[in-house]
Design an enzyme around this catalytic site. Structure first.
Site, PDB file in Angstrom:
ATOM      1  N   ILE A   1     -84.337 -36.430  17.638  1.00 24.12           N
ATOM      2  CA  ILE A   1     -84.980 -37.664  18.098  1.00 24.12           C
ATOM      3  C   ILE A   1     -85.276 -37.435  19.573  1.00 24.12           C
ATOM      4  O   ILE A   1     -84.393 -37.045  20.343  1.00 24.12           O
ATOM      5  CB  ILE A   1     -84.086 -38.897  17.860  1.00 24.12           C
ATOM      6  CG1 ILE A   1     -84.768 -40.182  18.382  1.00 24.12           C
ATOM      7  CG2 ILE A   1     -82.709 -38.739  18.442  1.00 24.12           C
ATOM      8  CD1 ILE A   1     -84.020 -41.465  18.000  1.00 24.12           C
ATOM      9  N   SER A   2     -86.533 -37.613  19.959  1.00 21.73           N
ATOM     10  CA  SER A   2     -86.949 -37.324  21.338  1.00 21.73           C
ATOM     11  C   SER A   2     -86.236 -38.236  22.323  1.00 21.73           C
ATOM     12  O   SER A   2     -85.812 -39.344  21.982  1.00 21.73           O
ATOM     13  CB  SER A   2     -88.457 -37.520  21.489  1.00 21.73           C
ATOM     14  OG  SER A   2     -89.165 -36.598  20.705  1.00 21.73           O
ATOM     15  N   GLN A   3     -86.140 -37.764  23.579  1.00 20.19           N
ATOM     16  CA  GLN A   3     -85.528 -38.619  24.592  1.00 20.19           C
ATOM     17  C   GLN A   3     -86.431 -39.823  24.832  1.00 20.19           C
ATOM     18  O   GLN A   3     -87.661 -39.722  24.774  1.00 20.19           O
ATOM     19  CB  GLN A   3     -85.272 -37.850  25.875  1.00 20.19           C
ATOM     20  CG  GLN A   3     -86.466 -37.413  26.656  1.00 20.19           C
ATOM     21  CD  GLN A   3     -86.074 -36.426  27.742  1.00 20.19           C
ATOM     22  OE1 GLN A   3     -85.958 -35.228  27.497  1.00 20.19           O
ATOM     23  NE2 GLN A   3     -85.844 -36.937  28.938  1.00 20.19           N
TER      24      GLN A   3
ATOM     25  N   ARG B   1     -82.799 -48.234  19.612  1.00 23.38           N
ATOM     26  CA  ARG B   1     -82.690 -46.798  19.318  1.00 23.38           C
ATOM     27  C   ARG B   1     -81.398 -46.472  18.564  1.00 23.38           C
ATOM     28  O   ARG B   1     -81.329 -45.500  17.803  1.00 23.38           O
ATOM     29  CB  ARG B   1     -82.764 -45.992  20.623  1.00 23.38           C
ATOM     30  CG  ARG B   1     -82.863 -44.469  20.421  1.00 23.38           C
ATOM     31  CD  ARG B   1     -83.069 -43.761  21.745  1.00 23.38           C
ATOM     32  NE  ARG B   1     -83.342 -42.345  21.599  1.00 23.38           N
ATOM     33  CZ  ARG B   1     -82.558 -41.371  22.063  1.00 23.38           C
ATOM     34  NH1 ARG B   1     -81.427 -41.677  22.692  1.00 23.38           N
ATOM     35  NH2 ARG B   1     -82.895 -40.100  21.916  1.00 23.38           N
TER      36      ARG B   1
END
Length: 216
Positions: free
Chosen positions: A62-64, A36
């Site tokens: 950016i999504s968790q 990530r």
């Protein structure tokens, strides 16, 4: 390529995923493999391995990681599947899907996001992933039908063009809701008899907008 997280950070990252309900081994392995940190730039790069959404270019996020994992798990991707992702964003979700599917197409309304994501896809030498600039609310009819569709922005209802591009037997996962305060992550199964819906959990995503985005 920048080095990935140290072993302890990686272990904590995977533990956080499991504790939030990401238990499918193939999904965990894909998320362990795809770093990530490559998708998070600037001020927030030192928080890349925390289970939280982070800002990226063009006012997007950016999504968790746990939400990425849960959406991926809900999609039930097999190695034979062709997947459409609406909303490339950082490219993190698409890179994970590319570890699981035969082919992934991802589309975003912001050309800057697509360019930046492609740079990381090239670093990772991902060959089964195609990223395009376009209005994702219309899907990608020239490549349809798809076995799986994932939408990373919230619509009021599942967009009918996307449902039309989903194969019989296919699955779509997306957030739905009228505001950024009340959204539900749902899974849609398309059967020969119609559509079946499962509500998975509450989420918060940016809205799904029509047209191309203005560069900022």
């Amino acid at each position: 390529m920048t080095p990935g997280p140290d072993p302890e950070t990686k272990m904590q990252f995977l533990f956080a995923l499991r504790s939030k309900g990401v238990t499918e081994q193939t999904v965990l392995e894909a998320m362990e493999t795809i770093d990530r940190g490559l998708f998070v730039r600037g001020l927030f790069s030192d928080r890349a391995y925390e289970d939280m959404p982070l800002p990226i270019s063009c006012g997007q996020t950016i999504s968790q990681p746990s939400v990425v994992g849960i959406m991926t798990q809900a999609l039930q991707v097999s190695p034979r599947d062709t997947v459409l992702e609406v909303g490339t964003g950082s490219g993190y979700q698409a890179a994970i899907l590319a570890r699981l599917a035969r082919r992934v197409y991802t589309i975003d309304r912001y050309s800057r996001l697509v360019r930046e994501a492609r740079d990381v896809f090239d670093q990772l030498a991902i060959s089964n992933l195609t990223s395009l600039v376009g209005d994702g609310s219309h899907g990608m009819p020239e490549q349809a039908p798809f076995d799986r569709i994932i939408v990373t922005a919230a619509a009021e209802d599942p967009p009918s063009p996307l449902l039309a591009q989903l194969k019989i037997g296919g699955i779509m996962v997306l957030p739905v809701g009228q505001s950024d305060h009340v959204q539900s992550l749902i899974r849609v199964h398309k059967t020969a008899d119609g559509l079946e819906y499962d509500e998975l959990r509450s989420v918060r995503f940016v809205p799904l907008l029509e047209g191309l985005g203005k560069e900022t």
